[in-house]
Write a protein that holds these residues in place. Structure first.
Motif, short mmCIF file in Angstrom:
data_model
loop_
_atom_site.label_atom_id
_atom_site.label_comp_id
_atom_site.label_asym_id
_atom_site.label_seq_id
_atom_site.Cartn_x
_atom_site.Cartn_y
_atom_site.Cartn_z
N ARG A 40 0.85 -1.18 0.00
CA ARG A 40 0.00 0.00 0.00
C ARG A 40 0.90 1.24 0.00
O ARG A 40 1.91 1.27 0.70
CB ARG A 40 -0.88 0.00 1.25
CG ARG A 40 -2.03 0.99 1.20
CD ARG A 40 -3.10 0.60 2.19
NE ARG A 40 -2.66 0.80 3.56
CZ ARG A 40 -3.00 1.88 4.29
NH1 ARG A 40 -3.77 2.81 3.77
NH2 ARG A 40 -2.58 2.00 5.52
N GLU A 54 3.56 0.49 2.75
CA GLU A 54 3.39 -0.49 3.81
C GLU A 54 3.42 -1.87 3.17
O GLU A 54 2.70 -2.12 2.20
CB GLU A 54 2.07 -0.29 4.53
CG GLU A 54 1.93 -1.25 5.70
CD GLU A 54 0.74 -0.93 6.58
OE1 GLU A 54 0.85 0.00 7.39
OE2 GLU A 54 -0.28 -1.59 6.41
N TYR A 58 4.91 -3.54 7.89
CA TYR A 58 5.81 -2.49 8.34
C TYR A 58 5.94 -1.43 7.24
O TYR A 58 5.44 -1.60 6.13
CB TYR A 58 7.17 -3.07 8.74
CG TYR A 58 8.09 -3.42 7.60
CD1 TYR A 58 7.96 -4.62 6.92
CD2 TYR A 58 9.09 -2.53 7.20
CE1 TYR A 58 8.80 -4.93 5.88
CE2 TYR A 58 9.93 -2.84 6.16
CZ TYR A 58 9.79 -4.04 5.49
OH TYR A 58 10.62 -4.35 4.47
N ARG A 59 6.60 -0.31 7.60
CA ARG A 59 6.73 0.80 6.67
C ARG A 59 8.10 0.78 6.00
O ARG A 59 9.11 0.69 6.67
CB ARG A 59 6.60 2.13 7.43
CG ARG A 59 5.22 2.41 7.85
CD ARG A 59 5.26 3.24 9.11
NE ARG A 59 3.91 3.53 9.52
CZ ARG A 59 3.24 4.61 9.15
NH1 ARG A 59 3.83 5.53 8.42
NH2 ARG A 59 2.00 4.78 9.53
#
Lengths: 75, 749
Positions: A40, A54, A58-59
């Motif tokens: 995303r 994402e 996690y980022r």
């Protein structure tokens, strides 16, 4: 839609494959961008680059050029 | 049945992804019993610590945080070599402690899957279980343990929870036989690895004792590593025969549907999915997390940039202004100590060595501690709370213009206060070429030690003209120009380095933006003290040595003939003083004359010292810059630190070395002395605006700071880079000062 860097903010897509054989491509895969995984787009840095995603809960931040190596299909 | 006696000290390697709380766990387990060193030939820091658990003694080896054990450079090779027992002078660890972030378990298990293949008894510490449950992520640790076949211990390293269980699991693990789990790779790949393994049987391998075969993990890596790094390093003579075999094997793998290098990520993430199936429960709908809410502000186009600017301003001003107070204390203490020695010791070489060599040298080392500790206090907080990655994210595009990445921003910004903490902060940059470039250009940023030089030259020679109704002054513009010269030079040098000696493919940015959390106070405190101590121990001795050498150059030779006239004059004045009664008004005038004589004597001595003579020797070289031998001498004397140039000029012009240009009186005396200075034997003034500018430009760009060079030596683990820095900066400074003077003098004419 074909590559991750074109994903609009808030949009989701599924990874098809990561192009290239060099260090950058390997790193992208190691960080979890493997075929079938959902990604995303969360936005971009104030200067327009890098971008934020994402993946696998996690980022991850990628430069536009790096995100362009990830081929995706929209969901 | 054989009874094995446990080894006297059990060596445990600690490994994990970045941002998993690895340092916190290491500090929680090892306490303050830590040692920091370097692995030979690379810039990787070697951190070890001792852990006691009842009768057992453990040696913990903290390996650098990494997402993957896929070495593509000597720095990345260290962890693999340590774990395989291939690192010279290191015994192979008895066990591996792998720390995993419970809130990010999927990606973390990728590394675990690699570690398990190394064949060492392994214990998994499942950290940050609290963060995971806040997000509604539940992990069944018992089930995961069963699946992985190794102990999985839930811990909260920041609260020191679960450490007892972790130690017990480690103790049990080293005593059991370890059998690696099944390979996550598909059958065709495993067959190719086996085939390559047998083909390699006869190949000589570098780093292996005798003719031991290459460990299976490295055979796998050899097949997977398309960068060619392993081929060159692992095999003593990477034969063309092997290269063609590898190419053929990779071709067969493509045909079998397991293309290299993608096969690894797919196989391992497939394995991770199998391990976690039914083990992790996630909320069906992903809620808005604490990190989401903070990031909405902190990475916002306007607000985020503003907050970033404020944070950087806070860091910078703490280095520039707040650190000035403890630095003042250090100077006071140094002066007090010097006074104490002077009062209690007879004048002579030993006293001078103690006061001007050792006390001044130690003071010159300790003076950097406040800035180093303040910077690392902030860096530890920013890193531990998760903001450091955001800073790199926000600044990346800007830094990319000079060929660097966002990670170089904080080291370079800090260098405006002082290059020493800046160079030390460059450690966060993983890529070697980027890190070196940052280190090499950091000293070009105008640090606070240049300020006294700029201040005195501007006060003495730049006319106080103002424009736009006082908003803009020529003096202010000159100061601004000096800062700009440093920035422009740094950008140019960085670009040039990245195109020449540090050329290479742009390293991937690919940066994790970790979840925000409260920084751990003990870790922050530990980092701060650790950095300060590392500086004192590694760079301190070198800086002290340079100070003593410069002291000797200034003190010797002692020439009685040169000082005799001053001695006679002093004796005469003292005799005169003795005849006057205590309340006589004439005493004050004589005392002033005595001080004057002492300063003249100091000046006369310095002019004939080795350093003074060196000033004369370099005069032909510095003359094109518009300098006389006195300025050349002051420039040489300032090698230990730039600001020394002011004190040296003070002595040369008979003002004493303790002239304080921060006070108006001292500044005007110094400015007056510079304005009155003339070329020897003429009444032509030495200084004019072009000369003043040429001095400022020289000091803006030169490497006259032994401490910075010592820190570069320590951080790069080699003499080559400090030497390179000194040569290129001095060359750059000379050329720029030459151009400034030659152009300036023609403009005046």
């Amino acid at each position: 839609m074909s590559v991750l860097s074109e994903l609009p903010r808030g949009g989701s897509a599924r990874v098809k494959r990561v192009a290239g054989l060099d260090e950058v491509s390997v790193r992208l895969m190691e960080m979890g961008l493997t075929p079938g995984v959902e990604v995303r787009c969360l936005g971009a840095a104030p200067l327009g680059d890098p971008l934020e995603y994402e993946v696998r809960g996690y980022r991850l931040s990628l430069r536009r050029q790096e995100a362009a190596l990830v081929e995706v299909e929209s969901l | 049945m054989s009874i094995q006696t446990p080894p006297a000290t059990i060596t445990v390697a600690l490994i994990g992804n970045p941002n998993t709380g690895k340092s916190t766990l290491f500090t929680a387990l090892a306490g303050v019993r830590q040692r920091v060193g370097n692995y030979p030939g690379v810039t990787v820091e070697k951190k070890t610590g001792q852990m006691l658990d009842g009768p057992r003694r453990y040696l913990l080896v903290d390996l650098p945080g990494t997402y993957s054990l896929a070495p593509r450079s000597p720095d990345e090779m260290v962890a693999v070599d340590v774990l395989l027992g291939r690192q010279a002078h290191e015994t192979r660890p008895d066990a591996v402690l792998c720390i995993v972030d419970a809130s990010n378990v999927e990606r973390n298990l990728y590394l675990v899957s690699q570690v398990l293949e190394l064949g060492l008894p392994t214990v998994v510490a499942l950290n940050m279980t609290d963060v995971a449950s806040e997000r509604g992520i539940e992990i069944d640790a018992a089930k995961l343990q069963e699946r992985l076949g190794v102990p999985v211990v839930p811990v909260q390293a920041n609260r020191r929870r679960g450490l007892g269980e972790l130690k017990a699991a480690l103790a049990a693990a080293v005593e059991r036989d370890f059998s690696p789990p099944e390979s996550p790779f598909p059958q065709p790949f495993q067959e190719e690895v086996a085939r390559l393994e047998s083909e390699l049987g006869a190949e000589p391998v570098s780093g292996e004792a005798g003719n031991a075969p290459l460990p299976r993990y490295l055979v796998e890596r050899l097949l997977l590593d398309t960068s060619g790094y392993l081929e060159q390093t692992v095999l003593a003579n990477g034969s063309t025969d092997l290269r063609s075999k590898l190419a053929a094997a990779r071709q067969r793998l493509i045909a079998a549907g397991c293309p290299v290098p993608a096969v690894e990520a797919m196989a391992r993430y497939g394995w991770v999915a199998r391990m976690l199936d039914g083990v992790v429960r996630r909320p069906a709908e992903r809620g808005v997390t604490f990190t989401d809410r903070i990031d909405r502000v902190l990475t916002h186009k306007v607000v985020g940039t503003l907050v970033f600017a404020l944070v950087m301003l806070a860091v910078f001003s703490s280095l520039f202004f707040v650190a000035a107070t403890p630095m003042g204390w250090i100077e006071t203490a140094q002066g007090w100590l010097a006074g104490l020695v002077e009062a209690n010791m007879a004048d002579g070489a030993l006293r001078s060595l103690i006061v001007d060599g050792i006390i001044a040298g130690v003071g010159g080392v300790v003076i950097f501690l406040p800035q180093i500790m303040f910077l690392f206090f902030f860096i530890a907080i920013l890193e531990d709370c998760g903001y450091m990655a955001r800073a790199a994210y926000l600044m990346d595009k800007l830094m990319l213009r000079v060929g660097l990445s966002g990670k170089s921003f904080i080291p370079l910004l800090s260098s405006f206060a002082c290059a020493i903490p800046g160079v030390m902060a460059a450690r966060v940059i993983e890529n070697r070429r980027d890190r070196l470039t940052t280190i090499l250009v950091a000293p070009l940023m105008s640090c606070s030690a240049r300020l006294p030089v700029y201040a005195i030259m501007i006060a003495a020679f730049i006319p106080p003209v103002s424009y736009l109704g006082g908003w803009l002054t020529l003096q202010g513009l000159t100061m601004f120009a000096m800062y700009s010269i440093g920035i422009v030079a740094a950008a140019g040098v960085a670009l040039a380095l990245k195109k020449t000696i540090l050329r290479g493919p742009t390293p991937p940015f690919v940066l994790e933006l970790p979840a925000y959390k409260w920084p751990s106070p003990s870790l922050v405190l530990y980092r701060m003290v650790d950095r300060g101590w590392a500086f004192l121990r590694r760079a301190g001795t070198l800086i002290l040595a340079v100070s003593i050498v410069v002291w000797a150059l200034l003190y010797y030779p002692q020439d009685p003939a040169a000082t005799a006239p001053f001695m006679a004059e002093r004796d005469r004045l003292e005799a005169q003083l003795a005849t006057l009664p205590a309340e006589d008004v004439g005493r004050a005038a004589i005392e002033v004359q005595l001080v004057e004589v002492a300063r003249e004597e100091q000046g006369a001595h310095q002019r004939q010292s080795w350093l003074g003579r060196m000033g004369h020797w370099v005069e032909p070289v510095v003359r094109p810059l518009g300098w006389d031998w006195r300025i050349g001498c002051a420039a040489i004397a300032s090698f230990p630190a730039r600001e020394v140039v002011v004190g040296t000029l003070g002595v040369i012009y008979n003002l004493g070395d303790d002239i304080d240009i921060e006070e108006a009186e001292g500044e005007s005396r110094m400015a007056g002395a510079l304005q009155r200075a003339t070329w020897d034997g003429t009444d032509r003034p030495v200084y004019n605006i072009p000369v003043a500018l040429s001095i400022m430009v020289f000091f803006a760009l030169c490497a006259q700071c032994a401490a910075t060079l010592a820190v570069i030596k320590r951080e790069t683990n080699s003499w080559r880079w400090p030497l390179f820095t000194f040569v290129y900066m001095t060359g750059l400074a000379y050329v720029a000062a030459l151009v400034t003077y030659q152009v300036g003098i023609r403009l005046i004419a």
